[in-house]
Design an enzyme around this catalytic site. Structure first.
Site, mmCIF file in Angstrom:
data_model
loop_
_atom_site.group_PDB
_atom_site.id
_atom_site.type_symbol
_atom_site.label_atom_id
_atom_site.label_comp_id
_atom_site.label_asym_id
_atom_site.label_seq_id
_atom_site.Cartn_x
_atom_site.Cartn_y
_atom_site.Cartn_z
ATOM 1 N N LYS A 1 1.086 -0.489 -0.307
ATOM 2 C CA LYS A 1 0.161 -0.029 0.201
ATOM 3 C C LYS A 1 0.674 1.064 0.391
ATOM 4 C CE LYS A 1 -2.493 -2.646 3.171
ATOM 5 N NZ LYS A 1 -2.944 -3.222 4.287
ATOM 6 N N GLY A 2 2.359 1.703 0.363
ATOM 7 C CA GLY A 2 2.866 1.954 0.249
ATOM 8 C C GLY A 2 2.981 3.346 -0.955
ATOM 9 N N ASP B 1 7.431 3.213 -2.435
ATOM 10 C CA ASP B 1 7.292 3.907 -1.649
ATOM 11 C C ASP B 1 8.608 4.599 -1.784
ATOM 12 O OD1 ASP B 1 7.868 1.719 -0.226
ATOM 13 O OD2 ASP B 1 5.550 2.480 1.524
ATOM 14 N N ASP C 1 14.879 0.137 -0.234
ATOM 15 C CA ASP C 1 15.711 0.030 1.289
ATOM 16 C C ASP C 1 16.912 -0.635 0.683
ATOM 17 O OD1 ASP C 1 17.032 0.139 3.392
ATOM 18 O OD2 ASP C 1 14.524 -1.549 4.112
ATOM 19 N N LYS D 1 16.765 4.871 0.000
ATOM 20 C CA LYS D 1 18.034 5.704 1.423
ATOM 21 C C LYS D 1 19.489 5.350 0.858
ATOM 22 C CE LYS D 1 14.929 4.010 4.963
ATOM 23 N NZ LYS D 1 14.606 2.481 5.662
ATOM 24 N N PHE E 1 14.584 4.870 9.687
ATOM 25 C CA PHE E 1 12.988 4.310 9.394
ATOM 26 C C PHE E 1 11.788 5.680 9.304
ATOM 27 C CE2 PHE E 1 9.066 2.846 10.183
ATOM 28 C CZ PHE E 1 9.265 1.952 9.359
ATOM 29 N N VAL E 2 11.627 6.598 8.307
ATOM 30 C CA VAL E 2 10.584 7.015 7.770
ATOM 31 C C VAL E 2 9.170 6.847 7.727
ATOM 32 C CG1 VAL E 2 12.484 8.162 6.994
ATOM 33 C CG2 VAL E 2 10.971 7.090 6.030
ATOM 34 N N ASP F 1 4.677 3.471 6.225
ATOM 35 C CA ASP F 1 4.059 3.121 8.126
ATOM 36 C C ASP F 1 4.652 2.721 8.496
ATOM 37 O OD1 ASP F 1 4.296 0.869 5.708
ATOM 38 O OD2 ASP F 1 2.883 0.006 7.487
ATOM 39 N N ARG G 1 -0.109 6.356 7.298
ATOM 40 C CA ARG G 1 0.376 6.450 5.871
ATOM 41 C C ARG G 1 -0.287 8.044 5.330
ATOM 42 N NH1 ARG G 1 2.099 1.654 4.014
ATOM 43 N NH2 ARG G 1 1.302 -0.050 4.283
HETATM 44 P P1 IMP Z 1 13.285 -3.292 0.533
HETATM 45 O O1 IMP Z 1 12.343 -4.375 -0.576
HETATM 46 O O2 IMP Z 1 14.426 -3.579 1.868
HETATM 47 O O3 IMP Z 1 13.338 -1.815 -0.315
HETATM 48 O O4 IMP Z 1 12.061 -2.340 0.880
HETATM 49 C C1 IMP Z 1 11.382 -1.570 0.251
HETATM 50 C C2 IMP Z 1 9.648 -1.917 1.183
HETATM 51 O O5 IMP Z 1 10.228 -1.285 2.746
HETATM 52 C C3 IMP Z 1 8.955 -0.324 0.732
HETATM 53 O O6 IMP Z 1 8.507 -1.073 -0.056
HETATM 54 C C4 IMP Z 1 8.787 -0.329 2.183
HETATM 55 O O7 IMP Z 1 7.249 -0.780 2.071
HETATM 56 C C5 IMP Z 1 9.061 -1.076 3.427
HETATM 57 N N1 IMP Z 1 10.107 -0.224 4.127
HETATM 58 C C6 IMP Z 1 11.464 -0.025 3.636
HETATM 59 N N2 IMP Z 1 12.016 1.269 4.313
HETATM 60 C C7 IMP Z 1 10.813 1.967 5.054
HETATM 61 C C8 IMP Z 1 11.055 2.968 6.165
HETATM 62 O O8 IMP Z 1 11.678 4.041 6.591
HETATM 63 N N3 IMP Z 1 9.712 3.050 6.265
HETATM 64 C C9 IMP Z 1 8.671 2.233 6.105
HETATM 65 N N4 IMP Z 1 8.591 1.052 5.449
HETATM 66 C C10 IMP Z 1 9.858 1.476 5.390
HETATM 67 MG MG MG Z 2 5.166 -0.898 4.109
#
Ligand code: IMP
Ligand code: MG
Length: 177
Positions: free
Chosen positions: A42-43, A99, A102, A130, A151-152, A158, A164
């Site tokens: 949903k991000g 969104d 990371d 990030k 973490f944001v 969320d 959100r």
């Molecule tokens: P990744 O797969 O580690 O790149 O993470 C991506 C997903 O993790 C994103 O779609 C977000 O939903 C969640 N995410 C990563 N960092 C944050 C954060 O700081 N706050 C909230 N959700 C995050």
């Molecule tokens: Mg998320």
């Protein structure tokens, strides 16, 4: 809700100004083509909604549900596709929106999957990235803002399903986590 925020990282006005610029880039990169935009729920809901209303092109919006966090503040390391059926992207150019970038696992897994499903091109856009070393070698084609590795929440992002609807991106107080 606002009381749980330690500080605002990117305020609403700054986000919307940046979206004007990103929308122009998207328009320029996909002239005349009917794009399929895949929104990661949903991000990316809020980001996609504000960005796409700035892109006056014929496009189709599809959504995919994936989970990687399971409610905490650390990536679980696996990306689960939660839908029975993915959108039909065979032979199509795709813009994939999330969104935040990371570890890179989510964007990499979904991008690879869309290519497997026959998309001819997949460009990626994120509101936030990030500034850190990623578990997967992936970067987004369009990035709103690079931020520090913290973490944001807000503007779609969320913590345990909440925050959100904050109109800005902010850092949660430690006691709210
Ligand atoms: P990744 O797969 O580690 O790149 O993470 C991506 C997903 O993790 C994103 O779609 C977000 O939903 C969640 N995410 C990563 N960092 C944050 C954060 O700081 N706050 C909230 N959700 C995050
Ligand atoms: Mg998320």
């Amino acid at each position: 809700m606002e009381n749980d925020i330690e500080r605002v990282l990117v305020d609403e006005e700054v986000i919307l100004k940046r979206l004007d610029v990103m929308a122009k880039e998207v328009r320029k990169d996909f002239p005349g083509e009917v794009l399929v935009v895949v929104v990661l729920l949903k991000g990316a809901l809020v980001f996609a909604s504000d960005l796409l209303r700035r892109v006056p092109r014929m496009l189709e919006i599809e959504c995919i549900n994936v989970a990687s966090y399971h409610g905490g503040t650390e990536s679980s390391g696996t990306v689960n596709f939660l839908d029975h059926k993915l959108p039909d992207v065979k032979g199509r150019k795709v813009l994939l929106l999330d969104d935040i970038l990371d570890t890179g696992r989510t964007l990499k897994a979904v991008k690879d999957r869309l290519i497997e499903e026959g998309a001819t091109e997949v460009k990626t856009g994120v509101l936030l990235a990030k500034d850190k070393e990623r578990a997967e070698a992936v970067e987004a084609d369009y990035v709103g803002f690079f931020i520090a590795d913290e973490f944001v929440v807000g503007y779609g992002l969320d913590y345990q399903g909440r925050y959100r609807n904050l109109p800005y991106v902010g850092v949660l107080k430690a006691e709210a986590q």
